[in-house]
Design a protein around this motif. Structure first.
Motif, PDB file in Angstrom:
ATOM      1  N   PRO A   1       0.812  -1.230   0.000  1.00 60.62           N
ATOM      2  CA  PRO A   1       0.000   0.000   0.000  1.00 60.62           C
ATOM      3  C   PRO A   1       0.836   1.266   0.000  1.00 60.62           C
ATOM      4  CG  PRO A   1      -0.066  -1.081   2.149  1.00 60.62           C
ATOM      5  CD  PRO A   1       0.585  -2.049   1.197  1.00 60.62           C
ATOM      6  N   GLU A   2       2.004   1.214   0.649  1.00 63.57           N
ATOM      7  CA  GLU A   2       2.852   2.400   0.705  1.00 63.57           C
ATOM      8  C   GLU A   2       3.517   2.700  -0.636  1.00 63.57           C
ATOM      9  OE1 GLU A   2       5.517  -1.041   1.049  1.00 63.57           O
ATOM     10  OE2 GLU A   2       3.537  -0.548   1.869  1.00 63.57           O
ATOM     11  N   ARG A   3       3.469   1.751  -1.542  1.00 58.98           N
ATOM     12  CA  ARG A   3       4.100   1.933  -2.855  1.00 58.98           C
ATOM     13  C   ARG A   3       3.066   2.157  -3.957  1.00 58.98           C
ATOM     14  NH1 ARG A   3       9.215  -2.088  -3.581  1.00 58.98           N
ATOM     15  NH2 ARG A   3       9.499  -0.565  -5.253  1.00 58.98           N
ATOM     16  N   THR A   4       1.790   2.216  -3.585  1.00 61.11           N
ATOM     17  CA  THR A   4       0.715   2.297  -4.577  1.00 61.11           C
ATOM     18  C   THR A   4       0.015   3.642  -4.505  1.00 61.11           C
ATOM     19  OG1 THR A   4       0.354  -0.088  -4.319  1.00 61.11           O
ATOM     20  CG2 THR A   4      -1.344   1.165  -5.467  1.00 61.11           C
ATOM     21  N   ALA A   5       0.048   4.375  -5.612  1.00 53.76           N
ATOM     22  CA  ALA A   5      -0.676   5.645  -5.701  1.00 53.76           C
ATOM     23  C   ALA A   5      -2.111   5.413  -6.145  1.00 53.76           C
ATOM     24  CB  ALA A   5       0.033   6.584  -6.682  1.00 53.76           C
ATOM     25  N   ALA A   6      -2.328   4.459  -7.044  1.00 52.60           N
ATOM     26  CA  ALA A   6      -3.670   4.182  -7.566  1.00 52.60           C
ATOM     27  C   ALA A   6      -3.654   2.832  -8.260  1.00 52.60           C
ATOM     28  CB  ALA A   6      -4.112   5.271  -8.532  1.00 52.60           C
ATOM     29  N   LEU A   7      -4.839   2.256  -8.395  1.00 48.71           N
ATOM     30  CA  LEU A   7      -5.039   0.964  -9.044  1.00 48.71           C
ATOM     31  C   LEU A   7      -6.049   1.126 -10.163  1.00 48.71           C
ATOM     32  CD1 LEU A   7      -4.912  -2.215  -9.133  1.00 48.71           C
ATOM     33  CD2 LEU A   7      -6.751  -2.180  -7.419  1.00 48.71           C
ATOM     34  N   VAL A   8      -5.729   0.608 -11.347  1.00 45.38           N
ATOM     35  CA  VAL A   8      -6.649   0.631 -12.481  1.00 45.38           C
ATOM     36  C   VAL A   8      -6.810  -0.793 -13.001  1.00 45.38           C
ATOM     37  CG1 VAL A   8      -7.125   1.529 -14.789  1.00 45.38           C
ATOM     38  CG2 VAL A   8      -5.951   2.974 -13.109  1.00 45.38           C
TER      39      VAL A   8
END
Length: 279
Positions: free
Chosen positions: A104-111
């Protein structure tokens, strides 16, 4: 990560986005989207083992394993600093969501681009049996010379069937280079053999690892009133509900949304943090 050599393409500048294609597809299937994103994003595309130009797959893919592969790839490229947007098409939607949950700390957004959906995955045969059969079939297909004889034609037919209009936009020389090899056929069979296990693994991750990043579910829809098309659209909407994600419909589009609606896919990557429109 596991000794596999990956083929990687990096272009553009700005915040990082990672694009991962579906089963038996390659990095060049993102070409129209990558061209639109590159002026605004550093675009990372890669081929999973047994796909595109990467070395052969040795084991069936897992959700956590592919999430770790994305993390290791970013580290190897020196892009492990700021959070990234990760986009997955079809089965790679499982991998992208696993990355967002495990990192989660490395994820800005999910598509999720017309992502695979399995509400209650149940396999009839044990995983070792399915994996062994996939290996056996892959060796038999290769020994029979089918990839060299039919590989590019099978790829073109599959792409035509996954679009609402048009044929395969991929460069013919790259299609021949990738799909005339048994490596890609074996890789696709091996990855597909673990499909239900990967889906079940992701369901468990949803119970144990909350999704912190904003998410978008982009569903392909051909615009027809057929029961199959509307049922798939409903399952995609259900996925968006479960993830509390923004839901968008790419219309008209087949499963290969990147080819049919590249502008809409690019906008989903660029705008995923914005509030969902009223719809």
């Amino acid at each position: 990560m596991d000794g596999t050599t990956l083929h990687v393409e990096v272009a553009g500048r700005g915040p990082v986005c990672v694009l991962s294609a579906g089963l038996a597809l390659a990095w060049f299937d993102w070409d129209p989207v990558a061209a639109l994103l590159a002026p605004h994003r550093t675009v990372v595309r890669f081929d999973r083992p047994g796909h595109g130009l990467s070395s052969p797959a040795t084991t069936a893919a897992t959700a956590a394993g592919e999430a770790r592969r994305i993390a290791a790839l970013l580290d190897a490229l020196g892009l492990g600093g700021a959070p990234v947007t990760v986009a997955g098409h079809s089965i790679a939607g499982f991998h992208a969501e696993a990355f967002a949950r495990l990192y989660p700390e490395r994820t800005a957004a999910l598509v999720l681009v017309d992502s695979s959906v399995e509400e209650e995955p149940r396999a009839l045969l044990p995983a070792p049996v399915r994996t062994a059969f996939a290996r056996l079939l892959g060796r038999a297909v290769t020994a029979a010379g089918l990839p060299a004889a039919l590989g590019p034609a099978a790829r073109r037919a599959a792409v035509r069937g996954s679009r609402v209009t048009g044929g395969d936009p991929a460069p013919r020389d790259l299609v021949r280079r990738c799909y005339r090899t048994g490596r890609v056929w074996r890789g696709a069979l091996l990855e597909n053999s673990g499909y239900l296990d990967t889906a079940a693994e992701l369901l468990e991750l949803r119970r144990t690892h909350p999704l912190a990043a904003p998410a978008t579910v982009l569903a392909g829809y051909d615009g027809s009133a057929s029961g199959a098309a509307l049922h798939w659209l409903g399952r995609q909407a259900g996925l968006a509900d479960r993830l509390a994600a923004r839901f968008e419909v790419a219309e008209p589009s087949g499963h290969l949304v990147m080819a049919d609606r590249p502008g809409q896919v690019a906008r989903a990557v660029l705008d995923t943090a914005r509030p969902a429109p009223d719809a």
